[in-house]
Design a protein around this motif. Structure first.
Motif, PDB file in Angstrom:
ATOM      1  N   ASP A   1       8.809 -19.699 -41.976  1.00 36.83           N
ATOM      2  CA  ASP A   1       8.471 -20.978 -41.334  1.00 36.83           C
ATOM      3  C   ASP A   1       9.075 -21.002 -39.930  1.00 36.83           C
ATOM      4  OD1 ASP A   1      10.981 -20.985 -42.681  1.00 36.83           O
ATOM      5  OD2 ASP A   1      11.104 -23.161 -42.544  1.00 36.83           O
TER       6      ASP A   1
ATOM      7  N   GLU B   1      14.871 -18.274 -38.543  1.00 36.14           N
ATOM      8  CA  GLU B   1      13.842 -17.597 -39.344  1.00 36.14           C
ATOM      9  C   GLU B   1      13.270 -16.429 -38.540  1.00 36.14           C
ATOM     10  OE1 GLU B   1      13.291 -18.897 -42.422  1.00 36.14           O
ATOM     11  OE2 GLU B   1      11.726 -17.480 -43.021  1.00 36.14           O
TER      12      GLU B   1
ATOM     13  N   TYR C   1      11.281 -22.023 -47.586  1.00 36.55           N
ATOM     14  CA  TYR C   1       9.989 -21.745 -46.951  1.00 36.55           C
ATOM     15  C   TYR C   1      10.055 -20.387 -46.251  1.00 36.55           C
ATOM     16  CZ  TYR C   1       9.333 -26.712 -47.868  1.00 36.55           C
ATOM     17  OH  TYR C   1       9.237 -27.930 -48.485  1.00 36.55           O
ATOM     18  N   ILE C   2       9.120 -19.491 -46.592  1.00 40.93           N
ATOM     19  CA  ILE C   2       9.135 -18.129 -46.058  1.00 40.93           C
ATOM     20  C   ILE C   2       8.415 -18.063 -44.710  1.00 40.93           C
ATOM     21  CG2 ILE C   2       8.264 -15.777 -46.468  1.00 40.93           C
ATOM     22  CD1 ILE C   2       8.681 -16.397 -49.511  1.00 40.93           C
TER      23      ILE C   2
ATOM     24  N   ASP D   1      12.756 -15.598 -46.695  1.00 41.04           N
ATOM     25  CA  ASP D   1      13.197 -16.944 -46.325  1.00 41.04           C
ATOM     26  C   ASP D   1      14.585 -16.814 -45.690  1.00 41.04           C
ATOM     27  OD1 ASP D   1      13.689 -19.616 -46.076  1.00 41.04           O
ATOM     28  OD2 ASP D   1      13.954 -19.991 -48.225  1.00 41.04           O
ATOM     29  N   ASP D   2      14.608 -16.398 -44.410  1.00 42.14           N
ATOM     30  CA  ASP D   2      15.880 -16.048 -43.754  1.00 42.14           C
ATOM     31  C   ASP D   2      16.880 -17.201 -43.730  1.00 42.14           C
ATOM     32  OD1 ASP D   2      15.096 -13.298 -42.713  1.00 42.14           O
ATOM     33  OD2 ASP D   2      13.519 -14.566 -41.870  1.00 42.14           O
ATOM     34  N   ASP D   3      16.404 -18.404 -43.492  1.00 39.88           N
ATOM     35  CA  ASP D   3      17.333 -19.541 -43.415  1.00 39.88           C
ATOM     36  C   ASP D   3      17.507 -20.235 -44.767  1.00 39.88           C
ATOM     37  OD1 ASP D   3      14.872 -20.752 -43.615  1.00 39.88           O
ATOM     38  OD2 ASP D   3      15.165 -22.131 -41.943  1.00 39.88           O
TER      39      ASP D   3
ATOM     40  N   ASN E   1      15.727 -22.128 -46.643  1.00 39.64           N
ATOM     41  CA  ASN E   1      15.363 -23.540 -46.797  1.00 39.64           C
ATOM     42  C   ASN E   1      14.214 -23.713 -47.793  1.00 39.64           C
ATOM     43  OD1 ASN E   1      13.229 -22.529 -45.324  1.00 39.64           O
ATOM     44  ND2 ASN E   1      13.219 -24.143 -43.786  1.00 39.64           N
TER      45      ASN E   1
HETATM   46 CA    CA Z   1      12.720 -20.473 -44.183  1.00 45.03          CA
END
Ligand code: CA
Length: 618
Positions: free
Chosen positions: A199, A183, A196-197, A190-192, A194
């Motif tokens: 995180d 992230e 959640y932005i 939300d790079d990964d 999942n």
């Molecule tokens: Ca994330």
């Protein structure tokens, strides 16, 4: 100053919380506390997601989905209550339950101000305050043998709590914060992917944001105890942490939170790689969805540590969750005093509470760079979480379940904990780490488990808020049960004195036992077995197995020298039958059996099992 106002606010919050809890004890305790209009529904596995959305849409607002579990969190307006009944009667629905509210589990003596110390106060004290140092848990000895920083990877411990002050020197200067390396901070993406932005090092499930700052103090205190298992958090020159903490905030500024947010935090912790999950909170309401979430953690071999509760109650006979869920990877912790007696406020249970750990006047971190003391099973649990994390760091193959077994087997027994916690013992940090190191090549193993739900206890009535809240215990604390003034160790000390004679006798008897009789390493195997003695057949609980014999507890008096035949099911599901002779028996109906004339095939099965089991400590 902001920190002082935080402290004053927390004092008044405390008074308010105690008053509310007192009122609830007096009058309102029998109603389960729920988030009004909110429910968790689980569909049966075969239901496809399109159907599920169809069943809910237009009737209720969907708040969250847990696709891995076929579970949904939704809310209904007051005039839509019939939706809940419809879902309950739907054959595709496994269960519908209210969104219960749970609370942190820590105590202060009413009216007493906990001692708050600044960084300079603490570092000038030359480490006299460090976590759990007053009890003989052998932390420093454990530090003496643990692998160096960099020699092993850091175990991640999720702190599902009120948040954490990540700017505190203990977290900021020691590399103790978990980092989500996939992230990119503050890019609003939300790079990964999942869900959640940004995180980067934790999450706030109340505000649904990356800001998990602690507005209560409990989570920061718990987090400091976890990190304090691996380094002296009061030292003027801090060491590097061997543990990383992942703060997941679901308890609010009053220390309360919803089951739905606890579940979200639990899934997040498991999916993002936490191996240990600390739950210093709970309540009397049995939630099937929270049980599912803890089973999910178990399926991923994580260890869940649950505070036993502060109501001075027997958990074998009263409701306390998550501590009481029978998931094999859930470890329930009672609190002991500096004299290693059960704390007067601590819940206990010879079956359902597993292990004790210090929990009275524990010093740890507070928001704003401060330190201070708190008491509770909330403070006992995170020390076990931290030590379990260190054990996993030494023996990364082990499952959470195996580490739980090891923590119990290596703990130090005390006569006054017998019947109060399953292991009759208080954690011993040195023994745990030493034994983890001797289990480095042990393979991962754990018994299979699928949740068996307790019978429905009037979900419909709870849903319509007209029910009697069947089976519901009192909410959190009862004022009279908290130690008042003086030293809480004093009364426990007197108890120790009274029981010291039988304990000494017991020790003396133990010492007389011939040593080195055992030729085989013993391995821990926690399973029910069937035993045939003459024409009687009984169920016993096996504790250890070796190539030469086994030990078990049986609820029957068996004679030393007696012949028995045992049926034992291994971790691979295969059942063997083996004959033996009872060679020793101890208090609590514990027996040792020596195998006689074991067949080659049976022995090779045992050998195969033991390669996956944890070596017994003694
Ligand atoms: Ca994330």
């Amino acid at each position: 100053m902001a920190t002082e106002s935080w402290f004053l606010k927390s004092k008044y919050n405390l008074v308010l919380v105690v008053m509310i809890q007192f009122l609830s004890v007096v009058g309102l305790a029998q109603q389960p506390r729920v988030v009004p209009g909110e429910y968790l529904v689980k569909f049966k596995k075969q239901t496809n997601s399109v159907n599920v959305i169809g069943k809910i849409s237009g009737k209720a607002s969907l708040k969250a989905a847990f696709p891995d579990m076929n579970m949904f969190h939704f809310s209904v307006k007051e005039d839509q209550q019939s939706t809940v009944t419809e879902l309950q009667n739907d054959p595709d629905v496994e269960f519908v339950e209210p969104n219960y509210i749970m609370d942190k589990i820590s105590e202060q003596t009413p009216g007493e101000v906990m001692e708050v110390l600044s960084e300079s106060d603490v570092t000038a004290q030359s480490s006299t305050y460090y976590t759990q140092s007053y009890a003989n848990v052998k932390v420093e000895q454990a530090w003496g043998i643990m692998s160096a920083v960099g020699a092993a990877s850091k175990t991640v411990v999720a702190i599902i709590d009120t948040g954490l002050d990540k700017t505190h020197r203990v977290f900021n200067n020691t590399g103790a914060m978990w980092v989500n390396s996939r992230e990119i901070p503050n890019n609003n993406l939300d790079d990964d992917m999942n869900g959640y932005i940004d995180d980067v090092s934790g999450w706030n499930f109340i505000t649904n944001s990356a800001n998990f700052a602690d507005d209560e103090g409990h989570g920061t205190h718990v987090g400091g105890i976890v990190v304090g298992a691996s380094l002296d958090i009061f030292s003027s020159s801090l060491d590097q942490s061997r543990i990383q903490v992942m703060p997941l905030k679901f308890l609010d500024a009053n220390g309360s939170g919803s089951t739905s947010n606890a579940i979200k935090a639990m899934y997040y912790a498991v999916n993002m790689g936490a191996k240990v999950i600390n739950c210093s909170w709970g309540g009397p309401s049995y939630s099937k969805s929270l049980l599912d979430a803890i089973s999910y953690a178990y399926d991923h071999q994580a260890l869940v540590i649950s505070a036993a509760g502060n109501n001075s109650k027997n958990n074998d006979a009263s409701d306390m969750y998550p501590a009481n869920y029978d998931v094999p990877g859930n470890l329930s912790v009672a609190a002991t005093t500096d004299a290693d007696g059960l704390a007067s406020f601590s819940n206990y249970g010879g079956q359902r509470v597993h292990l004790a750990s210090p929990g009275v006047y524990i010093y740890s971190t507070l928001p704003g760079g401060y330190y201070g003391s708190m008491s509770g099973t909330s403070m006992a649990a995170p020390f076990v979480a931290g030590m379990a994390a260190l054990a996993m760091r030494e023996a990364p193959n082990l499952t959470g379940y195996q580490v739980k077994q090891l923590a119990m087997a290596t703990a130090q027994t005390f006569g006054n904990l017998s019947g109060k916690v399953l292991s009759a013992a208080r954690i011993n940090a040195y023994n745990l780490i030493a034994n983890a190191k001797s289990n480095v090549s042990t393979l991962a193993s754990q018994p299979s488990y699928s949740p068996k739900y307790q019978d429905d206890r009037g979900v419909a009535s709870a849903g319509s808020s007209s029910g009697g809240g069947a089976g519901c215990g009192l909410v959190s604390t009862a004022l009279t049960q908290i130690p008042r003034g003086g030293s809480p160790g004093a009364s426990a000390g007197a108890v120790i004195f009274l029981i010291s004679l039988p304990v000494l006798l017991w020790w003396a008897l133990r010492q007389r036992k011939p040593k080195n009789q055992r030729r085989h390493d013993r391995f821990m195997m926690d399973t029910d077995i069937r035993i045939k003695v003459g024409d009687r057949e009984l169920v016993a609980h096996m504790n250890t197995i070796s190539m030469g014999g086994a030990s078990f507890n049986a609820d029957a008096a068996l004679d030393k020298g007696g012949e028995v035949s045992m049926k034992i099911k291994g971790p691979d599901g295969q059942e063997i039958e083996i004959a033996g002779r009872i060679v020793w028996n101890e208090q609590n109906k514990a027996y040792g059996v020596q195998f006689s004339n074991a067949k080659e095939g049976v022995l090779s099965s045992i050998q195969d099992w033991t390669s996956k089991l944890v070596k017994s400590a003694s």
